[in-house]
Every structure is written in structure tokens, then in C-alpha cells.
Design an enzyme around this catalytic site. Sequence first.
Site, mmCIF file in Angstrom:
data_model
loop_
_atom_site.group_PDB
_atom_site.id
_atom_site.type_symbol
_atom_site.label_atom_id
_atom_site.label_comp_id
_atom_site.label_asym_id
_atom_site.label_seq_id
_atom_site.Cartn_x
_atom_site.Cartn_y
_atom_site.Cartn_z
ATOM 1 N N PRO A 184 0.840 -1.104 -0.049
ATOM 2 C CA PRO A 184 -0.032 0.107 0.030
ATOM 3 C C PRO A 184 0.798 1.271 0.101
ATOM 4 O O PRO A 184 0.341 2.468 -0.151
ATOM 5 C CB PRO A 184 -1.016 -0.270 1.307
ATOM 6 C CG PRO A 184 -0.107 -1.207 2.101
ATOM 7 C CD PRO A 184 0.616 -2.047 1.257
ATOM 8 N N LYS A 189 -1.364 2.116 -5.056
ATOM 9 C CA LYS A 189 -1.801 1.636 -6.489
ATOM 10 C C LYS A 189 -2.798 0.784 -6.658
ATOM 11 O O LYS A 189 -3.346 0.490 -7.747
ATOM 12 C CB LYS A 189 -0.299 1.178 -7.068
ATOM 13 C CG LYS A 189 0.583 2.381 -7.234
ATOM 14 C CD LYS A 189 0.335 3.271 -8.338
ATOM 15 C CE LYS A 189 1.079 4.490 -8.182
ATOM 16 N NZ LYS A 189 0.430 5.895 -8.515
#
Length: 389
Positions: free
Chosen positions: A291, A295
Site C-alpha cells: 500500500p 496503487k
Amino acid sequence: MEIQVGIVGAGPAGLMLSHLLHQRGVESVVLDTRTREEIEGTIRAGVLEQSSVDLMTETGVGDRVRELGMVHEGIELRFGGRGHRIDFAGLTGGRGVTIYPQHEVLKDLIAKRLADGGDIRFGVSDVQVAGITGDAPTIRYTQDGVEQELTCGLVAGCDGSRTMTRFLIPAPNPRQDHFRQYPFAWFGILAEAPPSSDELIYAHHRNGFALISTRSATVQRHYLQVDPNDTVEDWSDDRIWQELHTRVEGAQIKEGPIFSKSVLHFRSFVCEPMQHGRLFLAGDAAHTVPPTGAKGMNLAIADVYVLSRAMARFFAESDRTALDAYTATALSRVWRAQHFSWWMTSILHRMPEASGFDHNRQLAELDTVTRSRAGRTLLAENYVGTPFD
């Protein structure tokens, strides 16, 4: 029942694919084992790239993200006791990101599909896909105790990281699974407090990484790098706030009652190819990213942007050219996102066996990136995302 596209999974990939196909005149049915309430009630953070927001707006599901989303034109990198702003707008010609939780995106897409007469079948069970190498694959499932079957022109596997559709692609030939597990986790909290910063703060510290994020004007989302074996019971509220203050070194963190704690394990994963016969994978069924680079949801949207156009061309012109190129087209963006997410993770997190050399090398790399316009531009362009076309 016969349908052009059967979609397994009502997450960001499946719902957005159904929405985009509808816009191109292609009919689909979306199946999910969860209820609508479960899908809309699963709270997840979300950072939308500029292209994702633009696509939602252009296709009629952008009203709430424009109204409720928080546009950020930069982030702050903190290390060595100092903050360094990365000016997205100034470095990318005005592009930025929007803070808008994933479950809100799902609410918008579900509402739009149902308003458009879309077919979403919640709470099904025993989903089985067969015949993907033939001309008429089938999806069998049970709903309300009744066994049913869809005959599809194409099937989209959008059933998330716990996918079953991925395993319909034979391994090890042609399916290759590329995998990296990270030796740490994130401890996430939700707290009732005002924002600590106008923009996200990514902090590097000897104790580990910290992220100061936000959810709304009254609810904040923060993360700490922790041992992957840690549990929520290991972290008292006082310990959490003390560690957050320590790791951001000088930034002011506004405290408040913590009402949610969780431990997030993460990895990098890519399935190659993302298709087999008449089955096409999208989103977390095909790939997952740490994370750190923000994306995950954006890659799902990018996948189905490509896939919807290829499927529409197939049904309109009986042309498989774009479908056959789907894996190569999608993976080009996926691997760039994997590299960016890995890079952000590697420069900001403390590795378990890190030495003094490793710590100082990370500081030097962060210093190189932030003092150089080229370095700041590289980070900004990747964070806000490149255009889909």
C-alpha cells in the site's frame, strides 16, 4: 441464461468493468458471494489517481468523489527530523490525487449500475467457471438455494486476492506467479480527531515507518510499521500515540479516541499471463501491491479500462487483436506500479536486519530524491499516475 460477459466479483475491478461495458453497449452479469451490505460496509482506505477520478467523472460516477473527496496536490516526506514537500501539481502540470475510500467508490458504482438496469447478483454461492478454452464458457452458481448457469461470450475474473478464477489458468505453464512477501506489517488505526496535516506524511525513522493519513474532517487514518507477528492487543492507545509522535519527529499529530485497530500484512504479487482462453483477470485477482505506493485500486481501474475496450471491440467487430494483447498492455503498467510501490517501501521502511549502514543509505537516498527536481518529479509522476492512454 446467455450473456456477453460474465463477471466474477463485485469489487472495484468487476463493478467498473460492468459500468464501462454498459457504456459501450455490452451486456454483463456481475456475481459476488457477499451481500450488498457486506460489500458497501467493508471499510478500506483509498487514494485515487488523477486518471481514475477523470474516468469516473467522464463516465457519470464522479459526482460524490468530486463533492466528498479531498484533493491533495502533494505529500510530505519526513526524515532526519525535517519535512520535505513533494509538489505534485507543480511537478506534473497540475495533476494530483484524491482521498476517497474504496467502499465509497463501490457504493457509487453499485448505485449507478442498478440505476442503469445493470444485473448484479449478490450473495451467491458455489461459483464455478468452466469451459474457458471453448467458445461458450459457463458460470454455475447457487442463489436462494437454486442452482443456475450463465453461458458467456467472455468471463472476467475480478474476484480479488482470494480468487478462484486465477487458478483456472494452468500452472506452471502458462501461469507464472511472481511473489514477494515483506518482513513487516502495518498497524492501522482510525481515530476521532481533526487532521494533523493538509497532506499525507510519509515518515522514515529508525523505529520504522509511519504514515499520517486522513479519512475526513473528523476521522483520521494512521499507520505504523510493526512486526508481522504483532496483534492489536500488543498496542495500547498510549503506546500508539507515543510511537507516532516519535516517528514523525517534529510534526504535530492531533490525538483523539481510537475506535479501530488492525494489522495489515502485505506483499507484491503478479500473475502472468492475465488471461487464458476466454478468461481475463483484472485487479487483485491478477496482482497485488504494497500500500505504500497507493496503487491497488488504481491498477484495477486501469486494467478494466483496457479490458472493456478490448471486449467491446471483440463483440462489435469479432476482432480479438486487443483481447490477445490484454496481458502485455496491462502488465506494462502493473510492473511499473510494482516497481514504484517496492521502491517507496524499500526507502521508507526499516528492514529487520538493517545495520547502521542501511539506515544511513536510506537517508542518503531520501535526501537525493528530495533535493533534486528530477527525483521529486519521478516520485510525483508515479504517485499521481500516468494517463490511461
